[in-house]
Design a protein around this motif. Structure first.
Motif, mmCIF file in Angstrom:
data_model
loop_
_atom_site.group_PDB
_atom_site.id
_atom_site.type_symbol
_atom_site.label_atom_id
_atom_site.label_comp_id
_atom_site.label_asym_id
_atom_site.label_seq_id
_atom_site.Cartn_x
_atom_site.Cartn_y
_atom_site.Cartn_z
ATOM 1 N N PRO A 3 0.813 -1.210 0.000
ATOM 2 C CA PRO A 3 0.000 0.000 0.000
ATOM 3 C C PRO A 3 0.851 1.267 0.000
ATOM 4 O O PRO A 3 0.381 2.328 -0.393
ATOM 5 N N VAL A 6 0.875 3.997 -2.900
ATOM 6 C CA VAL A 6 -0.052 5.088 -3.167
ATOM 7 C C VAL A 6 0.255 6.316 -2.319
ATOM 8 O O VAL A 6 -0.175 7.423 -2.627
ATOM 9 N N LEU A 7 1.010 6.122 -1.239
ATOM 10 C CA LEU A 7 1.168 7.207 -0.270
ATOM 11 C C LEU A 7 1.827 8.466 -0.837
ATOM 12 O O LEU A 7 1.401 9.564 -0.514
ATOM 13 N N ILE A 10 -0.976 10.246 -2.263
ATOM 14 C CA ILE A 10 -2.071 10.577 -1.353
ATOM 15 C C ILE A 10 -1.692 11.681 -0.367
ATOM 16 O O ILE A 10 -2.482 12.584 -0.098
ATOM 17 N N LEU A 13 -2.032 15.063 -1.791
ATOM 18 C CA LEU A 13 -3.446 15.297 -2.094
ATOM 19 C C LEU A 13 -4.218 15.650 -0.826
ATOM 20 O O LEU A 13 -5.016 16.596 -0.812
ATOM 21 N N LEU A 14 -3.967 14.892 0.259
ATOM 22 C CA LEU A 14 -4.603 15.207 1.537
ATOM 23 C C LEU A 14 -4.178 16.583 2.010
ATOM 24 O O LEU A 14 -4.997 17.375 2.499
ATOM 25 N N ALA A 16 -3.287 19.065 0.155
ATOM 26 C CA ALA A 16 -3.961 20.061 -0.658
ATOM 27 C C ALA A 16 -5.372 20.284 -0.164
ATOM 28 O O ALA A 16 -5.830 21.422 -0.014
ATOM 29 N N ALA A 17 -6.080 19.164 0.148
ATOM 30 C CA ALA A 17 -7.462 19.288 0.612
ATOM 31 C C ALA A 17 -7.527 20.077 1.912
ATOM 32 O O ALA A 17 -8.352 20.991 2.058
ATOM 33 N N LEU A 59 0.931 -2.361 -8.011
ATOM 34 C CA LEU A 59 -0.402 -2.402 -7.417
ATOM 35 C C LEU A 59 -1.400 -1.989 -8.479
ATOM 36 O O LEU A 59 -1.182 -1.005 -9.193
ATOM 37 N N THR A 60 -2.466 -2.766 -8.610
ATOM 38 C CA THR A 60 -3.567 -2.345 -9.474
ATOM 39 C C THR A 60 -4.689 -1.889 -8.574
ATOM 40 O O THR A 60 -5.167 -2.651 -7.742
ATOM 41 N N LEU A 61 -5.083 -0.647 -8.725
ATOM 42 C CA LEU A 61 -6.078 -0.089 -7.819
ATOM 43 C C LEU A 61 -7.418 -0.794 -7.997
ATOM 44 O O LEU A 61 -7.796 -1.161 -9.099
ATOM 45 N N GLY A 62 -8.107 -0.976 -6.887
ATOM 46 C CA GLY A 62 -9.465 -1.486 -6.933
ATOM 47 C C GLY A 62 -9.594 -2.921 -7.369
ATOM 48 O O GLY A 62 -10.683 -3.358 -7.711
ATOM 49 N N GLU A 63 -8.492 -3.682 -7.368
ATOM 50 C CA GLU A 63 -8.513 -5.099 -7.726
ATOM 51 C C GLU A 63 -9.143 -5.353 -9.079
ATOM 52 O O GLU A 63 -9.745 -6.386 -9.327
ATOM 53 N N GLY B 71 -12.531 21.410 -0.150
ATOM 54 C CA GLY B 71 -11.514 20.660 0.592
ATOM 55 C C GLY B 71 -12.097 19.440 1.253
ATOM 56 O O GLY B 71 -11.529 18.343 1.193
ATOM 57 N N LEU B 74 -12.753 16.677 -1.232
ATOM 58 C CA LEU B 74 -11.526 15.973 -1.625
ATOM 59 C C LEU B 74 -11.103 15.006 -0.524
ATOM 60 O O LEU B 74 -10.735 13.851 -0.784
ATOM 61 N N LEU B 75 -11.208 15.470 0.729
ATOM 62 C CA LEU B 75 -10.868 14.599 1.863
ATOM 63 C C LEU B 75 -11.754 13.361 1.873
ATOM 64 O O LEU B 75 -11.268 12.233 2.020
ATOM 65 N N PHE B 91 -5.962 -0.886 -2.546
ATOM 66 C CA PHE B 91 -6.389 0.494 -2.443
ATOM 67 C C PHE B 91 -7.493 0.780 -3.456
ATOM 68 O O PHE B 91 -7.404 0.377 -4.612
ATOM 69 N N MET B 92 -8.528 1.454 -3.032
ATOM 70 C CA MET B 92 -9.625 1.892 -3.908
ATOM 71 C C MET B 92 -10.557 0.777 -4.348
ATOM 72 O O MET B 92 -11.374 0.975 -5.233
ATOM 73 N N THR B 93 -10.448 -0.420 -3.726
ATOM 74 C CA THR B 93 -11.411 -1.464 -4.063
ATOM 75 C C THR B 93 -12.792 -1.069 -3.540
ATOM 76 O O THR B 93 -12.916 -0.561 -2.427
#
Lengths: 494, 139
Positions: A3, A6-7, A10, A13-14, A16-17, A59-63, B71, B74-75, B91-93
């Motif tokens: 995992p 992805v960090l 992410i 991105l977090l 930025a939010a 890693l393939t996201l979302g399986e 914001g 996005l969170l 991730f994202m499943t």
């Protein structure tokens, strides 16, 4: 550990939010941005270590099946680049504390700043062409906003040229992606390469040319470079430093990644074209820098010139050449960011119109030593990393018998040395005028630390060149024959 | 804009637009629509309100600031992507839950919905941020 991959996307991105939500609180935004860059740095180091010891992480996201899904993959090259995003992000964010006007924080400077880093991390980690496109768009939008942020006349002039040419590049990129999807029915780089291998298609060559054009514009290769010197010196110092360190290098990275995995045969065909572009880029960058009087503008042309070295190495596409590009990327990212930050501080300390303040050695030995470190690194003097970077490129060129290109590279190196020496003499040794004789205001620590840190890193990478070169050589072999990369990217798809 | 017809019409139109926005959001999983389109329509509704009654009134009706909406959205989207990690999947499943409802039916709720809800909030927030800022410049 998987995992983990992805960090690096992410965290920014977090950040930025949260920075959008805390638009009125400058301090919080700075703290969050610093935290996110530190975390990216740590994860990047972790990725590099894991990749070195255990091999590729994918890693393939979302399986979803790898054929349709969004693939993320880290090899040595990607991990090094992610690590550099963290290093440069941290240094440049530190510089923003006193390096940009405080009111910019209220106008969403930090969210875009973090978005830019998320975009670069995505570009370095993605394993499919469409997400590479998305990453380029994020980078383009982020960099456009940061370029125009504050909207002075000079900035907008630069930003318009920047955005027009880069939109053109995106159009080429998207057309190429469309063609390739039509030919192969997938966006997965490995699967694309597998489908295209062995059956030469006119469409594939067209797509390769379009992608070459798109990445060429992004990485400012001759004759598509002129947007860079027109725009990079206009925004505030930390912004140009981050651009100088990251943006053009993303183009170089994409060029290597896509051409090694998808178009190894087309790369053979296109290599004379690449060699010509590289040689001309080196010369034009060097001569352009020679003609400039302004410090930041000189450095802008130096960016162009040094992109030429990387393209030259890619044009001979041996394992050693790819290793040279990796080392060169790491060296160039550190040196360019360091020099741009230093240039900003020097310009602030010498308030007259020209940046050639003079007498800096006497007035601020620390700042001028940092500049000297960066300059020597860029000029390629041992024991700095620039020496090994140029050495590796030259070795790769000689090994493949590209003697003409090697001599051009040597001329370019001489030009760089001359330009850097000239800048040093003008800035640091030449006795100042009455205006520069006044004592300096104190140089804030939040600017001193990133500059000194990057300057020391330039030296450190040179001093510990052995392990870095070893890692680069292994990465070069993997890039030359990307069997493991393809396998990891294909996952269970056969 | 000082027109009685416009103001009166707006009073009736805004709720319809907001309901339609939610309708778009909910049907988006299987049919055309989704968070992006829904967010745009919702932003349209508030823009109409701000045009009729002024930006200050528009901001007051929205209750949260557009910055927080963008914001927060996005969170929410990022966090919904993290949920699958705790279930031991990639991730994202997408994770789906069936929540029993009174009567014969059940509510099928999943992480993609929260992702879409985040998109909805980001789009609405960003558009309203633009619109409100531009209208304030004009005033």
């Amino acid at each position: 550990m998987t995992p983990c991959i992805v960090l690096p996307i992410i965290f920014p991105l977090l950040a930025a939010a949260t920075c959008v939500m805390l638009a009125q609180h400058r301090r919080w935004q700075i703290c969050i941005s610093l935290l996110s860059s530190t975390l990216v740095l740590l994860v990047g180091a972790g990725l590099l270590q894991t990749v070195t010891s255990d091999g590729l992480i994918s890693l393939t996201l979302g399986e979803w099946p790898a054929r349709y899904g969004i693939n993320l993959i880290a090899d040595r090259l990607s991990s090094w680049m992610v690590l550099m995003v963290g290093v440069l992000g941290l240094a440049c964010t530190l510089y923003t504390i006193r390096g940009i006007e405080p009111q910019r924080a209220r106008w969403f400077f930090y969210p875009v700043w973090n978005g830019l880093q998320a975009g670069s991390a995505l570009a370095f980690l993605t394993g499919d062409l469409f997400n590479l496109y998305v990453a380029f768009e994020i980078l383009l939008m982020g960099s456009f906003v940061l370029l125009a942020h504050g909207s002075t006349r000079l900035q907008l002039q630069g930003a318009v040229k920047y955005v027009v040419l880069n939109f053109l590049a995106s159009t080429f990129f998207l057309s190429a992606a469309g063609i390739l999807y039509g030919l192969t029915g997938t966006m997965n780089l490995a699967l694309m390469g597998q489908t295209l291998a062995g059956n030469p298609e006119g469409g594939a060559l067209l797509a390769a040319l379009l992608l070459l054009l798109a990445f060429g514009i992004k990485s400012a290769v001759f004759p598509l470079f002129f947007w860079l010197p027109a725009s990079y010196h206009t925004p505030p110092t930390p912004v140009s430093a981050l651009f100088a360190g990251l943006l053009t290098k993303v183009g170089v990275y994409a060029l290597i990644r896509v051409f090694t995995v998808v178009f190894p045969e087309e790369l053979d065909m296109l290599s004379p074209l690449l060699a010509w572009c590289a040689g001309l880029t080196i010369i034009v960058g060097g001569l352009g820098a020679l003609a400039q009087k302004d410090l930041k503008r000189t450095l802008c042309y130096m960016i162009v010139g040094h992109i030429g070295y990387m393209i030259a190495a890619i044009s001979v596409h041996t394992a050693l050449a790819y290793a040279a590009v990796l080392f060169f990327l790491v060296h160039d990212m550190l040196a360019k960011s360091c020099l741009f930050l230093t240039a900003g501080s020097i310009a602030k300390r010498t308030p007259q119109a020209s940046d050639h303040g003079g007498d800096l050695w006497r007035r601020d030995p620390v700042l001028s030593s940092c500049f000297g470190f960066g300059a020597m690194d860029l000029a390629g003097l041992p024991p700095f990393s620039g020496f090994f970077a140029k050495l590796l490129v030259l070795m790769a060129l000689f090994q493949s018998g590209a003697y003409a290109l090697a001599s051009v590279a040597l001329i370019g190196a001489f030009l760089t040395l001359f330009i850097m020496a000239r800048l040093w003499i003008q800035l640091c040794w030449e006795p100042g005028t009455a205006a520069t004789a006044t004592p300096l205001d104190t140089h804030p620590l939040s600017q001193r630390i990133p500059i000194a840190g990057l300057a020391l890193l330039c030296l450190l990478v040179g001093l510990s060149a052995g392990p870095v070169i070893n890692s680069a050589l292994r990465a070069g072999e993997d890039l030359k024959t990307p069997v493991a990369y393809r396998q990891a990217l294909l996952g269970d798809t056969k | 804009m000082n027109s009685l017809i416009f103001k009166t019409a707006t009073r009736y139109l805004v709720p319809v637009l907001l309901v339609f926005a939610i309708h778009l959001l909910l049907r988006g999983h299987n049919a055309p629509g989704g968070g992006f389109a829904g967010g745009l329509v919702a932003a349209g509704g508030y823009t109409l309100y701000a045009l009729a009654f002024g930006v200050t009134a528009g901001r007051r009706t929205l209750r949260v600031s557009p910055e927080c909406l963008a914001g927060g959205g996005l969170l929410l989207a990022v966090i919904s992507a993290f949920a699958s990690l705790f279930a031991g999947k990639a991730f994202m499943t997408a994770l789906w839950f069936k929540i029993p409802m009174p009567g014969p039916g059940y509510l099928k709720l999943g992480t993609p919905f929260f992702f879409d809800l985040g998109v909805f909030a980001v789009v609405a927030g960003v558009v309203l941020l633009f619109v409100f800022s531009l209208m304030e410049v004009k005033e």
